[in-house]
Design an enzyme around this catalytic site. Structure first.
Site, mmCIF file in Angstrom:
data_model
loop_
_atom_site.group_PDB
_atom_site.id
_atom_site.type_symbol
_atom_site.label_atom_id
_atom_site.label_comp_id
_atom_site.label_asym_id
_atom_site.label_seq_id
_atom_site.Cartn_x
_atom_site.Cartn_y
_atom_site.Cartn_z
ATOM 1 N N LYS A 187 0.876 -1.221 -0.038
ATOM 2 C CA LYS A 187 0.055 0.087 0.015
ATOM 3 C C LYS A 187 0.958 1.401 -0.105
ATOM 4 C CE LYS A 187 -3.876 -1.985 -0.072
ATOM 5 N NZ LYS A 187 -3.466 -3.521 -0.589
HETATM 6 C C1 LIG Z 1 -9.411 -2.914 -2.403
HETATM 7 C C2 LIG Z 1 -8.684 -3.366 -1.140
HETATM 8 N N1 LIG Z 1 -9.596 -3.703 -0.080
HETATM 9 C C3 LIG Z 1 -9.245 -4.290 0.974
HETATM 10 C C4 LIG Z 1 -7.971 -4.651 0.910
HETATM 11 C C5 LIG Z 1 -7.397 -5.550 2.300
HETATM 12 O O1 LIG Z 1 -6.074 -5.196 3.044
HETATM 13 P P1 LIG Z 1 -5.266 -5.856 3.996
HETATM 14 O O2 LIG Z 1 -4.348 -6.638 3.157
HETATM 15 O O3 LIG Z 1 -4.805 -4.938 4.999
HETATM 16 O O4 LIG Z 1 -6.148 -6.767 4.733
HETATM 17 C C6 LIG Z 1 -6.884 -4.753 0.210
HETATM 18 C C7 LIG Z 1 -5.419 -5.060 0.245
HETATM 19 O O5 LIG Z 1 -4.997 -5.395 -0.853
HETATM 20 C C8 LIG Z 1 -7.655 -3.873 -1.110
HETATM 21 O O6 LIG Z 1 -6.416 -3.858 -2.283
#
Ligand SMILES: Cc1ncc(COP(=O)(O)O)c(C=O)c1O
Length: 389
Positions: A187
């Site tokens: 991210k």
């Molecule tokens: C659009 C979106 N939503 C939710 C997530 C979930 O985040 P995390 O990997 O921190 O659980 C991601 C991560 O790739 C994402 O790109």
């Protein structure tokens, strides 16, 4: 692109300082041993300030942030939650995990939720809408919010991929009832893993805070061991190690966004002279994060040919098509039971999204690249694209 490019000595020093300060890795308690430092709480305050929102609750991941936000909104087993067909699998998992049903609507040329499809998908079981600002670009928020208001539905932004983007004079991801953010390894800013929930609504914040921490109400008049509770919760807490790293990364965020935008514009201008090549449509009020540039070609075959040529030259793509199986609901047969659809129904329903996605290529924009190197890369991408036209 992501904060992982900038992980370095500042983050390492922050972790060392945490150990020098007593090495308390838990966000709460141990008051006499931690030199009065509460890093998760500091990160929450700094993140809320950056976005210009009242409340921020740090959690263990973006997926957890989505799930907890749905719980705070009161979504229950059997409810329907509308989201978009192009998203990361986590959006659907969060809905399924609380026993609700994800309803996917197709995307339009913005590659985000098509507002017309949204309105058609609303039933009396619909209890929330999750627009996803995919790859740094806003959904058509004005239209989506107007529909949500008309049907009296709350909006939860999946802003996991859009930290640093803007909407008018505000940060993108602050316009809805509640928003979920991620600090995973890919991210804009990272903590290895981690997430955040933001809102301007005190009750939503309190519910999120309580649920993520076994129901603890954080009653300041009581020691933690005597704390009060009103809902059952779970453990989705962020650790102090994640928070010290995230705080350092947050300081680098403006630089990351600036670099993204400069490098994006070099690539965009090199490609804009190619006749017939289209860019992803960006809503007028959105100033994107610019960590990805998405091009659209004339047909599936031309796109496939281009991706093969990119691969031969070592030019990678981001999500489209390299990880499309995890970002496009057409591939999620393993969820069919929860969706109440057969594989064929799922594929047929998402045909309009498929037709757009199979003509797209997402090009990652890196942060640590000189103007000279970026110009050379842009020129070589442009000449490869010309070979398929
Ligand atoms: C659009 C979106 N939503 C939710 C997530 C979930 O985040 P995390 O990997 O921190 O659980 C991601 C991560 O790739 C994402 O790109």
């Amino acid at each position: 692109m992501p904060g992982y490019e900038l992980i370095g000595k500042e983050e390492r020093n922050a972790v060392n300082e945490l150990f020098d300060d007593g090495g308390i890795l838990f966000a709460h308690g141990f008051d006499s041993m931690r030199n009065n430092r509460y890093h998760v709480r500091e990160f929450e305050e700094q993140f809320a300030d950056y976005l210009g929102v009242k409340y921020a609750q740090a959690v263990s991941s973006g997926t957890a942030a989505l799930k907890i936000s749905l719980i705070a909104l009161g979504i229950k087993r059997g409810d329907e939650v509308i989201t978009q067909a192009f998203t990361f699998v986590a959006t659907a998992e969060a809905i399924l995990d609380i026993g609700a049903k994800p309803v996917f609507v197709n995307i339009n040329e913005t590659l985000n939720m098509d507002p017309d499809e949204l309105e058609n998908a609303i039933t009396e079981k619909t209890k929330a809408i999750i627009p996803v600002h995919m790859l740094g670009v806003a959904t058509e928020q004005d239209k989506i919010h107007a529909i949500a208001k008309k049907h009296n539905l709350p909006v939860l932004d999946d802003a996991c991929e859009s930290l640093g983007a803007e909407w008018g004079n505000e940060k993108l991801g602050t316009q809805s009832d509640i928003s979920a953010w991620s600090f995973d390894a890919g991210k804009t800013i990272i903590a290895g893993e981690g997430g955040m929930i933001t809102t301007n609504d005190r009750e939503l914040y309190m519910l999120a805070r309580e649920y993520h921490d076994h129901g603890h109400m954080g009653n300041e008049k009581l020691p933690r061991g005597r704390d009060t509770h009103r809902i059952h919760g779970f453990n989705y807490r962020m650790t102090e190690i994640q928070a010290v790293i995230a705080k350092v990364q947050l300081k680098k965020l403006d630089y990351i966004v600036k670099q993204n935008r400069e490098n994006y514009s070099i690539l965009e201008s090199a490609l804009s002279e190619i006749n017939g090549l289209k860019f992803r449509k960006i809503p007028n009020q959105c100033k994107p994060l610019c960590d990805t540039l998405i091009i659209q070609l004339g047909s599936k075959n031309i796109t496939k040919k281009l991706v093969e040529r990119f691969a031969a030259e070592g030019i990678g793509t981001k999500n489209v098509p390299d990880a499309i199986e995890w970002h496009f609901a057409k591939y999620w047969d393993h969820m069919c039971d929860g969706l109440g659809l057969t594989h064929d129904e799922l594929v047929t329903q998402l045909k309009p999204s498929n037709e757009i996605i199979e003509r797209c290529v997402a090009l990652p924009i890196m942060v640590k690249v000189s103007d000279d190197a970026m110009n050379k890369k842009a020129a070589s991408i442009a000449s490869l694209i010309k070979t398929v036209f």
